[in-house]
Design an enzyme around this catalytic site. Structure first.
Site, PDB file in Angstrom:
ATOM      1  N   HIS A   1     -32.047  -2.648 -31.710  1.00  0.00           N
ATOM      2  CA  HIS A   1     -32.734  -2.035 -30.568  1.00  0.00           C
ATOM      3  C   HIS A   1     -34.163  -1.626 -30.920  1.00  0.00           C
ATOM      4  CE1 HIS A   1     -28.788  -2.183 -29.073  1.00  0.00           C
ATOM      5  NE2 HIS A   1     -28.566  -0.935 -28.780  1.00  0.00           N
TER       6      HIS A   1
ATOM      7  N   GLU B   1     -31.534  -7.948 -24.311  1.00  0.00           N
ATOM      8  CA  GLU B   1     -30.856  -6.758 -23.801  1.00  0.00           C
ATOM      9  C   GLU B   1     -31.390  -5.495 -24.467  1.00  0.00           C
ATOM     10  OE1 GLU B   1     -26.564  -8.502 -22.474  1.00  0.00           O
ATOM     11  OE2 GLU B   1     -26.635  -7.300 -24.284  1.00  0.00           O
ATOM     12  N   ASP B   2     -30.907  -4.371 -23.979  1.00  0.00           N
ATOM     13  CA  ASP B   2     -31.145  -3.059 -24.591  1.00  0.00           C
ATOM     14  C   ASP B   2     -32.615  -2.644 -24.586  1.00  0.00           C
ATOM     15  OD1 ASP B   2     -28.379  -2.754 -25.163  1.00  0.00           O
ATOM     16  OD2 ASP B   2     -28.639  -4.088 -26.863  1.00  0.00           O
TER      17      ASP B   2
END
Length: 164
Positions: free
Chosen positions: A61, A86-87
């Site tokens: 992340h 994502e994230d």
């Protein structure tokens, strides 16, 4: 999740990368141990792969990791392929002093979400982590980029990036 993707795409070979070593190779699944925060490991991975139709980055992340992974792996994407990142909520949290304990990234540098938003706006990649050559490659090869937010909530932000 690699088993789910294998079942969802019945004709695909799924390549999963993780910082931990998994001995879960099965039919149409290959697991590779890799640390995406290390450019040499990303380069080594890319040199051993042919190409991909879909790349899903649901790994680290951290801003640095997300941005260099995009720069390296996007080159392995087939024309018309999709890169899902994502994230992106961590981009918002990187600027929050109370979230500094997670070390998502330097709050004074452009976040991954900001980088993608600026690309949508002006077709330029701005990043403190990506080389000029890789920025140019992305600018010349991204057909479109879309940022998806669930209910305008910063906890659920994903991007879809299509290659020309």
């Amino acid at each position: 999740s690699v088993k789910m993707w294998r079942d969802y795409f019945p004709n695909a070979t799924v390549v999963g990368c993780d910082i931990k070593d998994f001995e879960e190779n099965e039919e149409r699944i290959e697991i590779i141990k890799m640390d995406q925060s290390k450019e040499d490991e990303l380069d080594n991975f890319c040199s051993q792969q042919e190409s991909f139709d879909i790349i899903l980055d649901d790994g680290s992340h951290k801003m640095y990791d997300q941005q260099i992974t995009l720069a390296k792996l996007f080159k392995k994407l087939n024309s018309g392929g999709i890169y899902i990142l994502e994230d992106l909520h961590t981009s918002v949290e990187a600027k929050m002093p109370e979230k500094a304990v997670f070390n998502w990234g330097d709050p004074d540098k452009i976040t991954t979400l900001e980088m993608l938003e600026k690309f949508i706006e002006n077709k330029k990649i701005e990043s403190a982590y990506i080389s000029e050559e890789d920025k140019e490659y992305l600018e010349n090869n991204i057909e479109y980029c879309e940022i998806l937010r669930k209910d305008n909530n910063y906890f659920s932000i994903t991007s879809i990036i299509k290659k020309k």
